[in-house]
Design an enzyme around this catalytic site. Structure first.
Site, short mmCIF file in Angstrom:
data_model
loop_
_atom_site.label_atom_id
_atom_site.label_comp_id
_atom_site.label_asym_id
_atom_site.label_seq_id
_atom_site.Cartn_x
_atom_site.Cartn_y
_atom_site.Cartn_z
CD GLU A 89 12.00 -9.41 -13.89
OE1 GLU A 89 12.99 -9.97 -13.37
OE2 GLU A 89 11.14 -8.80 -13.24
CB CYS A 332 11.27 -14.56 -10.35
SG CYS A 332 12.30 -15.92 -10.90
#
Length: 354
Positions: A89, A332
């Site tokens: 990501e 996250c």
């Protein structure tokens, strides 16, 4: 797996073109295409035979977009797939003073912080410098008409100092005049605390910002939420930060996630004052972003600002960070984990139907 052109420094590109019998200036042409995140079809100023030879050995791009989610505040969380199929990501964060990108440096994470989704599946592998860089290159290409990228923070999935060599090479590629040429002072590295690597970072001439994910002012509390606290004491970390400042002259940032009723009390504020006394630092207070499978909860917004005011009254520099992307799997690892779980569910349903 094919190699990555984005892994190569300007000097390495020069050696590459020389080995292929091409003139030296081809290296600069290659670098321009790498920085622009071009596909091979866009390498129109290079000989077709040379491009064909590159295609045999080097992947066209290090990453492809798997999916994305866009927050109401303009933040965009991207889920990328690497050449060998790993998912990582990165986040685009729009700001009036200059857009920033938060990058990942590992596939997963080994640190096991209880409030973080990044380590849910553990650590699979380190990312290469080119894979880290390509997160920025992809987003810079996409946002070139919206101000581009001015700042880069290594606060995504993974621990930068646990992937030290790739992290340092990434910073070198990112700040290269022939690359994106982002200023060193616009690069921030975050660490959950590895004292010897903090020392090495200063010795190796890193001139950007260093952030320590502290999140608790005592060893007793830190061990309850961060596995790495079993290896390094808070005093050893703060001593390393003092040495970092002495060598670099760069003020450090203390990242501090506020967990309701756990690390946001009057005694926590006093403990922070005593721990950080004399250290040139700024405390970045971050309201906890709840993640799947974690029972911890943030304190109220009102209490976050009261805690900040208390730290200020004690003589510390502190602010409450504006949270971005919290409405779209903003923490996250959340987007990746939800994508993986959705795929598992889909696969299981297919098996059941059979």
């Amino acid at each position: 797996m094919k190699k990555l052109l984005s892994d190569l420094s300007p000097e390495e590109l020069e050696r590459l073109v020389a080995a292929r019998g091409e003139p030296k200036y081809r290296a600069k042409q290659l670098m321009r295409h790498i920085v622009a995140y071009d596909s091979y079809s866009e390498y129109t100023d290079l000989p077709k035979k040379f491009i064909a030879r590159l295609e045999e050995e080097y992947a066209e791009r290090a990453l492809t977009e798997k999916t994305r989610v866009t927050s109401s505040d303009g933040a965009v969380r991207y889920l990328f797939e690497t050449v060998n199929g790993d998912l990582i990501e990165a986040v685009f964060l729009p700001h009036g003073y200059g857009n920033s990108v938060c990058v990942s440096c590992q596939v997963g994470c080994a640190m096991g912080c209880v409030f973080c989704a990044s380590g849910h599946y553990g650590l699979k592998r380190n990312l290469s410098a080119g894979e880290i860089l390509s997160q920025v290159l992809f987003i810079a290409r996409e946002k070139k008409n919206d101000g581009g990228v001015r700042k880069v923070v290594m606060m995504g999935s993974g621990s930068p100092l646990a992937n030290y060599d790739a992290t340092l090479k990434f910073v070198s590629l990112l700040t290269s005049p022939s690359g994106l040429n982002i200023g060193m002072r616009s690069v921030s590295i975050s660490t959950c605390g590895i004292p010897d690597k903090i020392d090495k970072l200063a010795d190796d001439g890193f001139g950007g910002a260093l952030s320590l994910s502290l999140h608790a002012p005592t060893d007793e509390k830190r061990k309850k939420i961060m596995r790495i606290a079993n290896s390094y004491s808070v005093n050893s970390l703060i001593s390393a930060l003092r040495r970092f400042f002495d060598k670099t002259g760069r003020r450090v940032v203390i990242e501090y996630i506020l967990i309701g009723g756990f690390n946001d009390t009057e005694s926590d504020a006093e403990a922070l004052k005593n721990l950080l006394k004399g250290l040139c630092c700024h405390i970045n207070l971050i309201p906890l972003n709840p993640t799947d499978g974690c029972d911890l909860r943030p304190c109220s917004k009102k209490h976050a600002y009261e805690f900040c005011d208390r730290l200020t009254a004690l003589g510390l520099s502190a602010t409450v960070r504006r949270s971005m992307g919290s409405d779209v799997a903003g923490a996250c690892g959340q987007l990746k984990n939800r994508t993986v779980e959705a795929q598992k569910k889909n696969d299981n349903e297919k098996i059941y139907r059979k």
